[in-house]
Design a protein around this motif. Sequence first.
Motif, PDB file in Angstrom:
ATOM      1  N   PRO A 227       2.003  -3.442  18.310  1.00  0.00           N
ATOM      2  CA  PRO A 227       2.337  -2.579  17.358  1.00  0.00           C
ATOM      3  C   PRO A 227       2.646  -2.992  16.011  1.00  0.00           C
ATOM      4  N   LEU A 228       3.145  -4.402  16.062  1.00  0.00           N
ATOM      5  CA  LEU A 228       3.704  -4.929  14.686  1.00  0.00           C
ATOM      6  C   LEU A 228       2.195  -5.374  14.054  1.00  0.00           C
ATOM      7  N   ARG A 229       1.158  -5.926  14.524  1.00  0.00           N
ATOM      8  CA  ARG A 229      -0.064  -6.071  14.268  1.00  0.00           C
ATOM      9  C   ARG A 229      -0.540  -5.104  13.569  1.00  0.00           C
ATOM     10  N   HIS A 230      -0.526  -3.900  14.388  1.00  0.00           N
ATOM     11  CA  HIS A 230      -1.123  -2.511  13.827  1.00  0.00           C
ATOM     12  C   HIS A 230      -0.632  -2.164  12.488  1.00  0.00           C
ATOM     13  N   GLN A 231       0.852  -2.305  12.562  1.00  0.00           N
ATOM     14  CA  GLN A 231       1.552  -1.821  11.455  1.00  0.00           C
ATOM     15  C   GLN A 231       1.220  -2.758  10.045  1.00  0.00           C
ATOM     16  N   VAL A 232       0.896  -3.981  10.475  1.00  0.00           N
ATOM     17  CA  VAL A 232       0.659  -4.798   9.350  1.00  0.00           C
ATOM     18  C   VAL A 232      -0.625  -4.408   8.690  1.00  0.00           C
ATOM     19  N   ASN A 233      -1.606  -4.023   9.634  1.00  0.00           N
ATOM     20  CA  ASN A 233      -2.942  -3.553   9.019  1.00  0.00           C
ATOM     21  C   ASN A 233      -2.984  -2.389   8.410  1.00  0.00           C
ATOM     22  N   GLU A 234      -2.039  -1.421   8.909  1.00  0.00           N
ATOM     23  CA  GLU A 234      -1.749   0.032   8.142  1.00  0.00           C
ATOM     24  C   GLU A 234      -1.443  -0.333   6.743  1.00  0.00           C
ATOM     25  N   TRP A 235      -0.526  -1.325   6.632  1.00  0.00           N
ATOM     26  CA  TRP A 235      -0.075  -1.613   5.193  1.00  0.00           C
ATOM     27  C   TRP A 235      -1.056  -2.390   4.251  1.00  0.00           C
ATOM     28  N   GLN A 236      -2.107  -3.148   4.760  1.00  0.00           N
ATOM     29  CA  GLN A 236      -3.020  -3.752   4.115  1.00  0.00           C
ATOM     30  C   GLN A 236      -3.669  -2.945   2.719  1.00  0.00           C
ATOM     31  N   PRO A 237      -4.109  -1.936   2.843  1.00  0.00           N
ATOM     32  CA  PRO A 237      -4.860  -1.181   2.003  1.00  0.00           C
ATOM     33  C   PRO A 237      -3.701  -1.195   0.651  1.00  0.00           C
ATOM     34  N   TRP A 238      -2.482  -0.500   1.044  1.00  0.00           N
ATOM     35  CA  TRP A 238      -1.601  -0.520   0.221  1.00  0.00           C
ATOM     36  C   TRP A 238      -1.080  -1.806  -0.721  1.00  0.00           C
ATOM     37  N   VAL A 239      -1.124  -2.816  -0.059  1.00  0.00           N
ATOM     38  CA  VAL A 239      -0.783  -4.274  -0.506  1.00  0.00           C
ATOM     39  C   VAL A 239      -2.044  -4.508  -1.260  1.00  0.00           C
ATOM     40  N   LEU A 240      -3.208  -4.353  -1.053  1.00  0.00           N
ATOM     41  CA  LEU A 240      -4.589  -4.760  -1.878  1.00  0.00           C
ATOM     42  C   LEU A 240      -4.379  -3.806  -3.198  1.00  0.00           C
ATOM     43  N   MET A 241      -3.982  -2.594  -2.887  1.00  0.00           N
ATOM     44  CA  MET A 241      -4.188  -1.752  -4.050  1.00  0.00           C
ATOM     45  C   MET A 241      -2.903  -2.288  -5.201  1.00  0.00           C
ATOM     46  N   MET A 242      -1.666  -2.675  -4.407  1.00  0.00           N
ATOM     47  CA  MET A 242      -0.736  -3.046  -5.517  1.00  0.00           C
ATOM     48  C   MET A 242      -1.188  -4.324  -6.143  1.00  0.00           C
ATOM     49  N   MET A 243      -1.702  -5.081  -5.508  1.00  0.00           N
ATOM     50  CA  MET A 243      -2.459  -6.523  -6.121  1.00  0.00           C
ATOM     51  C   MET A 243      -3.275  -6.175  -7.098  1.00  0.00           C
ATOM     52  N   ALA A 244      -4.184  -5.101  -6.861  1.00  0.00           N
ATOM     53  CA  ALA A 244      -5.566  -4.992  -8.012  1.00  0.00           C
ATOM     54  C   ALA A 244      -4.833  -4.189  -9.169  1.00  0.00           C
ATOM     55  N   GLY A 245      -3.775  -3.393  -8.780  1.00  0.00           N
ATOM     56  CA  GLY A 245      -3.057  -2.727 -10.055  1.00  0.00           C
ATOM     57  C   GLY A 245      -2.236  -3.545 -10.918  1.00  0.00           C
ATOM     58  N   TRP A 246      -1.716  -4.553 -10.122  1.00  0.00           N
ATOM     59  CA  TRP A 246      -0.919  -5.560 -10.898  1.00  0.00           C
ATOM     60  C   TRP A 246      -1.861  -6.338 -11.872  1.00  0.00           C
ATOM     61  N   TYR A 247      -3.122  -6.748 -11.186  1.00  0.00           N
ATOM     62  CA  TYR A 247      -3.861  -7.593 -12.112  1.00  0.00           C
ATOM     63  C   TYR A 247      -4.601  -6.832 -13.377  1.00  0.00           C
ATOM     64  N   GLU A 248      -4.759  -5.268 -12.964  1.00  0.00           N
ATOM     65  CA  GLU A 248      -5.363  -4.560 -14.032  1.00  0.00           C
ATOM     66  C   GLU A 248      -4.284  -4.194 -15.219  1.00  0.00           C
ATOM     67  N   LEU A 249      -3.120  -4.162 -14.936  1.00  0.00           N
ATOM     68  CA  LEU A 249      -1.969  -3.736 -15.725  1.00  0.00           C
ATOM     69  C   LEU A 249      -1.783  -5.253 -16.689  1.00  0.00           C
ATOM     70  N   ARG A 250      -1.886  -6.428 -16.051  1.00  0.00           N
ATOM     71  CA  ARG A 250      -1.791  -7.746 -16.745  1.00  0.00           C
ATOM     72  C   ARG A 250      -2.940  -7.843 -17.634  1.00  0.00           C
ATOM     73  N   LEU A 251      -4.241  -7.315 -17.189  1.00  0.00           N
ATOM     74  CA  LEU A 251      -5.245  -7.288 -18.287  1.00  0.00           C
ATOM     75  C   LEU A 251      -4.971  -6.737 -19.328  1.00  0.00           C
ATOM     76  N   ARG A 252      -4.405  -5.489 -19.319  1.00  0.00           N
ATOM     77  CA  ARG A 252      -4.226  -4.685 -20.520  1.00  0.00           C
ATOM     78  C   ARG A 252      -3.160  -5.239 -21.222  1.00  0.00           C
ATOM     79  N   GLN A 253      -2.050  -5.737 -20.602  1.00  0.00           N
ATOM     80  CA  GLN A 253      -1.109  -6.415 -21.406  1.00  0.00           C
ATOM     81  C   GLN A 253      -1.440  -7.604 -22.201  1.00  0.00           C
ATOM     82  N   SER A 254      -2.392  -8.410 -21.592  1.00  0.00           N
ATOM     83  CA  SER A 254      -2.444  -9.809 -21.932  1.00  0.00           C
ATOM     84  C   SER A 254      -3.752  -9.777 -22.699  1.00  0.00           C
ATOM     85  N   GLY A 255      -4.551  -8.976 -22.393  1.00  0.00           N
ATOM     86  CA  GLY A 255      -6.000  -9.244 -22.961  1.00  0.00           C
ATOM     87  C   GLY A 255      -6.686 -10.510 -22.146  1.00  0.00           C
TER      88      GLY A 255
END
Length: 274
Positions: A227-255
């Motif tokens: 169950p722990l492994r399954h729950q980690v997998n459930e969170w993976q798209p959320w974490v990847l979206m968080m990472m991508a969004g952070w990079y996109e924000l830093r792109l706009r802020q820093s150029g």
Amino acid sequence: MPLHSNNVSREDLISRYFPQYRIVAPQTHAGFSGASCIIEQGEHRLILRQHHDLTAPTFCFRRQYCALRRLPADLVPKPHFFSHGWMAVEYLAGEIESVLPDTQTLAGMLYHLHRHSRLGWRITLLPLLNDYWQRALPSRRTPFWLATLKRLRQRGEPQPLRLVPLHMDVHAGNIVHTPTGERLIDWEYAGDGDVALELAAVWMPTETSRQALVQEYAQKAHMDPGPLRHQVNEWQPWVLMMMAGWYELRLRQSGDKQFIALADDVWRRLQTKG
């Protein structure tokens, strides 16, 4: 009496609260930003840090200080001072390595953190993901990004297996290897959340190494690894979206164009998983 201005200079703060200290140069400690620096008096050193993210609410900076006060000194740098927009914490003498500790050590450190009392505020990712979408460059807002965000909204965040205090930015650069053990620094994203979210968010080099971490953690925490492994997998798209969004924000802020490559790599991983 505390200072009440975000515009107080580092020199004014030191002269008022740390008159016996001097600034140590060069300022080369991990986690430095803005006017942050090391100050010392004799053999005693502190890291003086400024609230540098003008887009973040001021209470977020205070929460970092509160987290450090609530957690033990064998996990975090001891906090010494907080004034509006500034904090001083213990300087950790040790090494910051380019790779994470071995799986057993890393799992033990995380489990040690997660056994402590909750911090008092919840980590919720959906408002953060929405904010990244709104603040990104319009030219970078793709149909895939919007479709994935809508799908996560409809699904909702996974219900926690265990609600515990999380660091949420565990990577090699945020771990100081001291003579008495590993310490975690940079607690700006800390809060209470699902234990599986932390395991999903650790910056592991490969998926195989992440699965090994989950297995080792389950053993230490007396949890069923399935169950722990399954729950980690459930969170993976959320974490990847968080990472991508952070990079996109830093792109706009820093150029800085390096964030395009970093964001695009995460988008490709999301598309592959999708």
